[in-house]
Write a protein that holds these residues in place. Structure first.
Motif, short mmCIF file in Angstrom:
data_model
loop_
_atom_site.label_atom_id
_atom_site.label_comp_id
_atom_site.label_asym_id
_atom_site.label_seq_id
_atom_site.Cartn_x
_atom_site.Cartn_y
_atom_site.Cartn_z
N ASN A 47 27.83 -28.62 -39.40
CA ASN A 47 26.92 -27.67 -38.76
C ASN A 47 25.61 -27.61 -39.53
O ASN A 47 25.52 -28.05 -40.68
CB ASN A 47 27.56 -26.29 -38.70
N LEU A 49 21.94 -25.19 -40.48
CA LEU A 49 21.25 -23.91 -40.45
C LEU A 49 19.89 -24.07 -41.09
O LEU A 49 19.65 -25.00 -41.87
CB LEU A 49 22.06 -22.80 -41.12
N THR A 59 19.26 -19.07 -39.67
CA THR A 59 19.37 -19.35 -38.24
C THR A 59 20.25 -20.57 -38.03
O THR A 59 20.06 -21.61 -38.67
CB THR A 59 17.99 -19.62 -37.62
N SER A 60 21.24 -20.46 -37.15
CA SER A 60 22.12 -21.58 -36.86
C SER A 60 21.36 -22.68 -36.13
O SER A 60 20.59 -22.42 -35.20
CB SER A 60 23.31 -21.12 -36.02
N ILE A 361 25.55 -15.70 -42.48
CA ILE A 361 25.72 -16.30 -41.16
C ILE A 361 27.12 -16.89 -41.08
O ILE A 361 27.65 -17.39 -42.08
CB ILE A 361 24.64 -17.38 -40.91
N THR A 363 30.01 -19.51 -40.12
CA THR A 363 30.21 -20.93 -39.88
C THR A 363 31.64 -21.27 -40.26
O THR A 363 32.19 -20.71 -41.21
CB THR A 363 29.20 -21.80 -40.64
#
Length: 372
Positions: A47, A49, A59-60, A361, A363
């Protein structure tokens, strides 16, 4: 460092040399990170960010690349190619090329079924080779790296032995592999046998490995990092919750222990085990993460490379498997595996101390965080 004007004498402060020459570096506004981790099914992998350095907002960027258990990630020189391990029973490594249109990565090459639980990957300083540490099969591998990102297995070396911890050291368990800063030697840190193994690399592959150092029985060495300006390395010991300060002989590659220092508050009595270790870009501070205590320990670096404990700060999540310091030194991003969060800590560049930003965030099961 700018000189101070004499007391009692009014003078205009000189401009920094870089500014006068028009080469002052602009402040970092935003940076991107790849998050490696463990997967449970399709649609998961690496992923991404982004971090806004002015506001501290995370922010993803969504899924950068779909792949199985990419527990560690490394990029080529210009971040156009990403390599990951695939930490599984019939594991291997995968190479992905940046898609400039949508800023994701497309699978270019994969070599699977060559190792059991590959857990760390690194790129040689000359860019020709990829080295991999395989935790469960107890060996290290060297792959050649072609311009088109294709990979070919060149060499493998099997570690042997065991340590005194019957549940964790019943066999070799290489957990980290990388080159010395001068590129002369490759080191593999083996948790299972309490050794750091030294290799050299030629076009034909690894030389026969030999111990650069044998640490204390039951240390369980996990990761190592070199100081950029001193012949010093720091290894974090997972089982003894210590950092060992090692002198590095650039001629022979030998490592010698100079100091060991604990990573936990003496008042902490519950189970914990260290994970990652990093040096700040100014080389003045060393950081080590504690899984269980869920903290990052901060150490100041003395002139001879030895460490002095500064403080610990909570990671505000569970099981800090990895972390990274931003390139400008303002922040630390922590991958909390068990709470499935990336938390953002602020860093004081003068004292090295960490503090909370209140930013995080979600994840999935993060195990590595790499700026690119």
């Amino acid at each position: 460092m700018t000189a101070l004007a004499g007391c009692g004498e009014k003078s205009e402060a000189p401009k920094p040399v870089a500014e006068e020459q028009g080469t002052a570096k602009p402040a970092v506004v935003e940076s991107r990170f790849a998050i490696g981790g463990y997967t449970d099914g399709p649609g998961q992998g690496v992923n991404g960010l982004s971090l806004n350095h002015a506001t501290g907002e995370l922010t993803s960027l969504g899924l950068l690349a779909e792949t199985v258990n990419p527990s560690y990630v490394v990029f080529n020189e210009d971040a156009t190619v990403m390599y990951t391990v695939n930490e599984k029973e019939h594991g291997g490594i995968s190479a992905f090329t940046l898609n400039t249109t949508n800023k994701t990565f497309t699978l270019t090459a994969a070599t699977q079924g060559v190792a059991y639980a590959p857990c760390h990957i690194s790129l040689s300083p000359n860019g020709k080779f990829i080295a991999v540490a395989n935790y469960m099969s107890g060996d290290v591998q060297l792959f050649s790296r072609a311009a088109d990102a294709n990979l070919a297995l060149v060499s493998a070396q099997q570690h042997t032995g065991k340590g005194p911890n019957e549940s964790r050291q019943e066999a070799p368990h290489p957990h980290w592999i990388n080159w010395s800063p001068d590129g002369k030697f490759v080191y593999s840190v083996d948790l299972g046998i309490d050794q750091i193994i030294k290799y050299t690399v030629t076009e034909q592959g690894f030389s026969a490995g030999e111990p650069a150092i044998t640490l204390q029985g039951g240390d369980g060495p996990r990761h190592m990092v070199f100081h950029a300006n001193k012949d010093i390395a720091y290894v974090v010991n997972e089982l003894s919750n210590t950092v060992a300060v090692l002198s590095y002989n650039p001629e022979t590659g030998a490592l010698t222990e100079m100091q060991r220092i604990g990573t936990l508050d003496p008042a902490f009595s519950e189970h914990s085990q260290t994970a990652a270790i990093k040096v700040s870009s100014d080389q003045r501070f060393v950081y080590a993460s504690n899984r269980g205590a869920n903290t990052i320990a901060v150490f100041a670096v003395a002139a001879d490379g030895r460490l002095t404990y500064v403080h610990e700060h909570a990671t505000e999540g569970k099981w800090p498997r990895d972390f990274t310091l931003t390139s400008d030194g303002k922040y630390v991003l922590v991958a909390n595996e068990h709470s499935s969060t990336i938390t953002l800590l602020a860093r004081d560049s003068e004292t090295g101390k960490l503090s909370s930003t209140g930013k995080s965030i979600a994840t999935h099961r993060p195990t590595a965080v790499v700026e690119f």
